[in-house]
Design a protein around this motif. Structure first.
Motif, PDB file in Angstrom:
ATOM      1  N   LEU A 236       7.790  -7.364   1.794  1.00  0.00           N
ATOM      2  CA  LEU A 236       8.988  -7.072   2.581  1.00  0.00           C
ATOM      3  C   LEU A 236       8.948  -7.803   3.922  1.00  0.00           C
ATOM      4  CD1 LEU A 236       9.376  -3.229   1.879  1.00  0.00           C
ATOM      5  CD2 LEU A 236      10.844  -5.074   1.017  1.00  0.00           C
ATOM      6  N   GLU A 237       7.782  -7.830   4.544  1.00  0.00           N
ATOM      7  CA  GLU A 237       7.649  -8.537   5.823  1.00  0.00           C
ATOM      8  C   GLU A 237       7.879 -10.033   5.644  1.00  0.00           C
ATOM      9  OE1 GLU A 237       4.561  -5.643   8.270  1.00  0.00           O
ATOM     10  OE2 GLU A 237       3.745  -7.302   7.101  1.00  0.00           O
ATOM     11  N   LYS A 238       7.385 -10.568   4.539  1.00  0.00           N
ATOM     12  CA  LYS A 238       7.551 -11.995   4.261  1.00  0.00           C
ATOM     13  C   LYS A 238       9.006 -12.338   3.950  1.00  0.00           C
ATOM     14  CE  LYS A 238       6.120 -15.510   0.885  1.00  0.00           C
ATOM     15  NZ  LYS A 238       5.313 -15.739  -0.354  1.00  0.00           N
ATOM     16  N   LEU A 239       9.659 -11.514   3.148  1.00  0.00           N
ATOM     17  CA  LEU A 239      11.036 -11.791   2.739  1.00  0.00           C
ATOM     18  C   LEU A 239      12.008 -11.733   3.903  1.00  0.00           C
ATOM     19  CD1 LEU A 239      11.379  -9.810  -0.641  1.00  0.00           C
ATOM     20  CD2 LEU A 239      11.619 -12.283  -0.346  1.00  0.00           C
ATOM     21  N   PHE A 240      11.760 -10.804   4.836  1.00  0.00           N
ATOM     22  CA  PHE A 240      12.772 -10.527   5.858  1.00  0.00           C
ATOM     23  C   PHE A 240      12.296 -10.740   7.293  1.00  0.00           C
ATOM     24  CE2 PHE A 240      13.640  -7.916   2.086  1.00  0.00           C
ATOM     25  CZ  PHE A 240      14.849  -8.484   1.720  1.00  0.00           C
ATOM     26  N   ASP A 241      11.085 -11.285   7.435  1.00  0.00           N
ATOM     27  CA  ASP A 241      10.568 -11.626   8.763  1.00  0.00           C
ATOM     28  C   ASP A 241      10.694 -10.441   9.719  1.00  0.00           C
ATOM     29  OD1 ASP A 241       9.393 -13.202  10.720  1.00  0.00           O
ATOM     30  OD2 ASP A 241      11.309 -14.025  11.400  1.00  0.00           O
ATOM     31  N   THR A 242      10.205  -9.293   9.285  1.00  0.00           N
ATOM     32  CA  THR A 242      10.259  -8.083  10.107  1.00  0.00           C
ATOM     33  C   THR A 242       8.956  -7.316   9.940  1.00  0.00           C
ATOM     34  OG1 THR A 242      11.616  -6.148  10.651  1.00  0.00           O
ATOM     35  CG2 THR A 242      11.274  -6.591   8.318  1.00  0.00           C
ATOM     36  N   LYS A 243       8.661  -6.445  10.870  1.00  0.00           N
ATOM     37  CA  LYS A 243       7.455  -5.632  10.802  1.00  0.00           C
ATOM     38  C   LYS A 243       7.756  -4.341  10.062  1.00  0.00           C
ATOM     39  CE  LYS A 243       3.120  -4.806  11.967  1.00  0.00           C
ATOM     40  NZ  LYS A 243       2.035  -5.599  11.360  1.00  0.00           N
ATOM     41  N   VAL A 244       6.967  -4.033   9.042  1.00  0.00           N
ATOM     42  CA  VAL A 244       7.123  -2.819   8.263  1.00  0.00           C
ATOM     43  C   VAL A 244       5.976  -1.868   8.601  1.00  0.00           C
ATOM     44  CG1 VAL A 244       7.088  -1.838   5.928  1.00  0.00           C
ATOM     45  CG2 VAL A 244       8.367  -3.944   6.383  1.00  0.00           C
ATOM     46  N   VAL A 245       6.300  -0.707   9.155  1.00  0.00           N
ATOM     47  CA  VAL A 245       5.257   0.236   9.585  1.00  0.00           C
ATOM     48  C   VAL A 245       5.353   1.583   8.886  1.00  0.00           C
ATOM     49  CG1 VAL A 245       5.080  -0.858  11.855  1.00  0.00           C
ATOM     50  CG2 VAL A 245       6.607   1.110  11.546  1.00  0.00           C
ATOM     51  N   GLY A 246       6.437   1.817   8.132  1.00  0.00           N
ATOM     52  CA  GLY A 246       6.652   3.115   7.507  1.00  0.00           C
ATOM     53  C   GLY A 246       6.579   3.063   6.004  1.00  0.00           C
ATOM     54  N   LEU A 247       6.182   4.195   5.421  1.00  0.00           N
ATOM     55  CA  LEU A 247       6.066   4.332   3.967  1.00  0.00           C
ATOM     56  C   LEU A 247       6.708   5.633   3.516  1.00  0.00           C
ATOM     57  CD1 LEU A 247       4.690   3.640   1.131  1.00  0.00           C
ATOM     58  CD2 LEU A 247       2.813   5.100   1.918  1.00  0.00           C
ATOM     59  N   ARG A 248       7.403   5.580   2.396  1.00  0.00           N
ATOM     60  CA  ARG A 248       7.756   6.792   1.658  1.00  0.00           C
ATOM     61  C   ARG A 248       7.491   6.532   0.187  1.00  0.00           C
ATOM     62  NH1 ARG A 248      13.073   8.813   3.167  1.00  0.00           N
ATOM     63  NH2 ARG A 248      11.939  10.033   4.717  1.00  0.00           N
ATOM     64  N   MET A 249       6.678   7.388  -0.389  1.00  0.00           N
ATOM     65  CA  MET A 249       6.371   7.245  -1.802  1.00  0.00           C
ATOM     66  C   MET A 249       7.566   7.664  -2.662  1.00  0.00           C
ATOM     67  SD  MET A 249       3.343   6.043  -2.275  1.00  0.00           S
ATOM     68  CE  MET A 249       3.014   6.535  -3.971  1.00  0.00           C
ATOM     69  N   PRO A 250       7.820   6.951  -3.745  1.00  0.00           N
ATOM     70  CA  PRO A 250       8.860   7.385  -4.672  1.00  0.00           C
ATOM     71  C   PRO A 250       8.604   8.813  -5.139  1.00  0.00           C
ATOM     72  CG  PRO A 250       8.177   5.152  -5.199  1.00  0.00           C
ATOM     73  CD  PRO A 250       7.231   5.657  -4.157  1.00  0.00           C
ATOM     74  N   ARG A 251       9.680   9.608  -5.140  1.00  0.00           N
ATOM     75  CA  ARG A 251       9.623  11.004  -5.562  1.00  0.00           C
ATOM     76  C   ARG A 251       8.628  11.821  -4.728  1.00  0.00           C
ATOM     77  NH1 ARG A 251      10.245   7.869 -10.222  1.00  0.00           N
ATOM     78  NH2 ARG A 251      12.249   8.221 -11.257  1.00  0.00           N
ATOM     79  N   MET A 252       8.380  11.394  -3.503  1.00  0.00           N
ATOM     80  CA  MET A 252       7.482  12.093  -2.589  1.00  0.00           C
ATOM     81  C   MET A 252       6.105  12.344  -3.228  1.00  0.00           C
ATOM     82  SD  MET A 252       8.991  12.630   0.331  1.00  0.00           S
ATOM     83  CE  MET A 252      10.308  13.311   1.303  1.00  0.00           C
ATOM     84  N   SER A 253       5.626  11.365  -3.969  1.00  0.00           N
ATOM     85  CA  SER A 253       4.353  11.530  -4.671  1.00  0.00           C
ATOM     86  C   SER A 253       3.176  11.515  -3.701  1.00  0.00           C
ATOM     87  CB  SER A 253       4.173  10.408  -5.700  1.00  0.00           C
ATOM     88  OG  SER A 253       5.218  10.414  -6.638  1.00  0.00           O
TER      89      SER A 253
END
Length: 262
Positions: free
Chosen positions: A96-113
């Motif tokens: 995601l950082e490579k595709l959009f030249d932005t810093k990614v610092v957050g995570l959410r797991m699918p279905r709150m796993s």
């Protein structure tokens, strides 16, 4: 402070109910919904956070670029929505950082796993918003989890908001199925108790997902499509009328960390 977030992903929920939907259709439905979301946010001049799978982002790069250009936050929802390996934590962040030249610092797991916090930390995330501090049969039992942000090892946990009494989840299903005045009341009580409201939605809720071939239970698509657009816009206008502020999750948690570092 209200933290709106959206899990932008492949609309694969029909597969959970033995429904039929090819990947191309999954992406098209979520794309239409994201367009509706971005329009509402822009009209109301508020910022939000978008947790994206790499699959969705790769196939909708124009919309992801648009949301970034409009001041929203991009975070990770891992690589796929229905398939997960621990390596996807770091790989999705990097892609995601490579595709959009932005810093990614957050995570959410699918279905709150659940996920290893050591692995989340090693992947370089600042926060993880993958806990719903309530009991949901067949999904999770987090009734005793703190409702406020808390550190778990090196990762800041940011639970989704629940009601003050009985911990009724204030997530997307509540928004669809409760009378809107009750949802607003529970939101106000939660805001008064914690100082924030952390609620999450999905783009496909803002699209038509009533097709019988999806085999979805009625409660999952009640008040979706145009009804959801109208309810969501109504909720935002109610919040603004009550002088609630909106923020990206990253900005809110950075401020929270500064205030609570001692």
């Amino acid at each position: 402070m209200i933290l709106l977030s959206f899990d932008i992903e492949e609309f694969d929920m029909p597969l959970e109910y033995n429904g039929e939907i090819p990947l191309e259709e999954q992406l098209a439905i979520s794309r239409k919904g994201l367009e509706n979301i971005l329009r509402i946010l822009k009209e109301n001049q508020i910022k939000a956070t978008f947790f994206s799978t790499v699959v969705f982002a790769e196939n909708n790069q124009d919309l992801v670029q648009q949301l970034l250009s409009e001041g929203h936050e991009l975070a990770s929802h891992t690589w796929f929505h229905s398939e997960f390996e621990e390596k996807h934590l770091a790989e999705s962040k990097q892609e995601l950082e490579k595709l959009f030249d932005t810093k990614v610092v957050g995570l959410r797991m699918p279905r709150m796993s659940p996920v290893s916090e050591d692995a989340v930390s090693d992947a370089g995330y600042f926060y993880n918003s993958s806990i719903n501090p309530t009991y949901l049969p067949g999904r999770y039992n987090n009734f005793k989890v703190n409702r406020n942000p808390f550190w778990q090892k090196k990762v800041l946990q940011f639970p989704a908001s629940v009601s003050t009494m009985f911990r009724v989840p204030l997530f997307w299903l509540s928004f669809h199925n409760f009378p809107l005045w009750i949802y607003k009341l529970l939101s106000k009580l939660s805001l008064n108790a914690t100082g924030f409201l952390n609620i999450y939605f999905h783009p496909w809720e803002f699209s038509d997902i009533s097709n019988p071939k999806y085999k979805l239970p009625g409660f999952t698509f009640k008040n979706t499509n145009e009804a959801m657009v109208n309810r969501f816009d109504d909720f935002i206008k109610w919040a603004k009328k009550n002088n609630y502020q909106f923020s990206t999750t990253k900005d809110f948690l950075e401020n929270w960390t500064q205030k609570n570092k001692n």
